[in-house]
Design an enzyme around this catalytic site. Structure first.
Site, PDB file in Angstrom:
ATOM      1  N   CYS A 120       0.868  -1.275  -0.049  1.00  0.00           N
ATOM      2  CA  CYS A 120      -0.094   0.089  -0.332  1.00  0.00           C
ATOM      3  C   CYS A 120       0.803   1.163   0.171  1.00  0.00           C
ATOM      4  O   CYS A 120       0.425   2.356  -0.686  1.00  0.00           O
ATOM      5  CB  CYS A 120      -0.821  -0.169   1.263  1.00  0.00           C
ATOM      6  SG  CYS A 120      -2.511  -1.958   1.672  1.00  0.00           S
ATOM      7  N   HIS A 253      -3.076   7.032   1.554  1.00  0.00           N
ATOM      8  CA  HIS A 253      -3.966   5.725   1.925  1.00  0.00           C
ATOM      9  C   HIS A 253      -4.971   5.978   1.920  1.00  0.00           C
ATOM     10  O   HIS A 253      -5.312   5.915   3.221  1.00  0.00           O
ATOM     11  CB  HIS A 253      -2.224   4.477   2.061  1.00  0.00           C
ATOM     12  CG  HIS A 253      -2.841   3.511   1.958  1.00  0.00           C
ATOM     13  ND1 HIS A 253      -3.790   3.338   0.712  1.00  0.00           N
ATOM     14  CD2 HIS A 253      -2.968   2.313   2.618  1.00  0.00           C
ATOM     15  CE1 HIS A 253      -4.359   1.401   1.429  1.00  0.00           C
ATOM     16  NE2 HIS A 253      -3.671   1.159   2.353  1.00  0.00           N
ATOM     17  N   ASN A 283     -10.576  -0.350  -0.001  1.00  0.00           N
ATOM     18  CA  ASN A 283      -9.011  -0.194   0.019  1.00  0.00           C
ATOM     19  C   ASN A 283      -8.588  -0.755  -1.046  1.00  0.00           C
ATOM     20  O   ASN A 283      -7.923  -2.021  -1.898  1.00  0.00           O
ATOM     21  CB  ASN A 283      -8.004  -0.580   1.543  1.00  0.00           C
ATOM     22  CG  ASN A 283      -6.562  -0.309   0.974  1.00  0.00           C
ATOM     23  OD1 ASN A 283      -5.914  -0.230   0.506  1.00  0.00           O
ATOM     24  ND2 ASN A 283      -5.877  -1.249   2.205  1.00  0.00           N
TER      25      ASN A 283
END
Length: 326
Positions: A120, A253, A283
């Site tokens: 990520c 993020h 996500n």
């Protein structure tokens, strides 16, 4: 000798057509005998929907339209690009790189291409590398892409993880400039935390060894994330000679609304200064920051001349931040 800088001159993104709401996912899980609810998901994550790619659509198929949108925004042709970096944890193949496949699908050849794997944090890592390669003259116009098909590695018998992730791609064009665009970067990792977020499997002799599905200790990730993101944010501000007051937008993020709220609070930033897309996208790992950036630009929230703080945290355990003037 004049110092070379890099600036983002175009942004783009792409989401696969299939939008899966919490209610859709709840129904799918119920068929497996797993109970959850829209309320449970929203309260803990802020996620209301995510997009899933069709089974035969690889990461490169999401990356290409995102890259084309960024090129159009920058007023460039694919042939103008002399570097492609793709941040992904869900590549098309073991090798070659997804970046090589994207290069071919864009109809160009010759320039260096490679993937970055920092989960990520991947886009922050890739942007930092591209900035360095532009600064030293290796590249002049780079495509930096985050692309993921995390739906392929989700365990749909684990309600604590399968509700979190989605598929998508985001891209930026980064060009050489005489004036600073990227002001400072800060990257870190700590391998002792490998086990709290991982896919503990690999291919050997044509067989999958280990477990090829995502595993996460959510509480451990949360505790680490807020702490390290705050440190990375302060590091880039200090390197650039800036303060929290100079930040026009925090583009983190998009993992979990609680992590994002915690990060903003530590930086004394109101939530009105945070670009939030987690409710619509889930996500999307390395794609989440460029997706959120492009959303902010195209909705008119994020404007040229503003100062942006990008930051990510991911498996590895990796984390980092980039401070830039758009």
């Amino acid at each position: 000798m004049t110092r070379r800088y890099s600036r983002i001159t175009g942004t783009g993104s792409y989401l696969p057509p299939r939008r899966v709401t919490n209610d859709d996912l709840v129904a799918e899980l119920a068929a497996r005998g797993i109970e959850t609810s829209d309320e449970w998901i929203v309260e803990r994550t802020g996620i209301q929907a995510r997009h899933f790619a069709a089974p035969d659509v690889p990461a490169s198929e999401l990356a290409v339209p995102a890259a084309q949108a960024a090129l159009q925004a920058a007023g460039l042709q694919a042939s103008d690009i002399d570097l492609i970096i793709v941040a992904t944890s869900t590549p098309d193949m073991v090798f070659p790189s997804t970046a090589a496949i994207v290069q071919h699908k864009l109809g160009i050849a010759g320039c260096p291409v490679f993937d970055v794997q920092a989960v990520c944090s991947g886009f922050v890592y890739a942007l930092t590398v591209a900035d360095a390669l532009i600064a030293n003259g290796t590249a002049h116009k780079a495509l930096v892409i985050g692309a993921e098909v995390f739906s392929r590695i989700l365990d749909f018998n684990d309600r604590t993880t399968c509700v979190l992730f989605g598929d998508g791609a985001g891209a930026v064009v980064l060009e050489a400039s005489d004036t600073p665009g990227i002001l400072a970067t800060d990257l870190h990792a700590d391998g002792k935390h490998v086990g709290i977020l991982c896919v503990p499997g690999h291919v050997s002799g044509g067989q999958v060894l280990g477990d090829p599905l995502l595993k996460m200790d959510g509480q451990a990730v949360f505790k680490l994330a807020v702490n390290v993101l705050d440190k990375a944010a302060r590091a880039v501000l200090q390197k650039a000679g800036k303060t929290e007051a100079d930040i026009d937008w925090l583009i983190p993020h998009q993992a979990n609304i609680r992590i994002m709220q915690g990060t903003a609070k530590k930086l004394h930033l109101p939530l009105e200064k945070v670009v939030v897309t987690v409710h619509d996208h889930g996500n999307t790992s390395a794609a989440s920051i460029p997706l959120a950036l492009d959303h902010g630009v195209r909705t008119g929230q994020v404007k040229p001349g503003q100062t942006l703080l990008l930051e990510g945290v991911g498996g590895g355990f990796t984390w980092g931040a980039v401070l830039l003037d758009l």
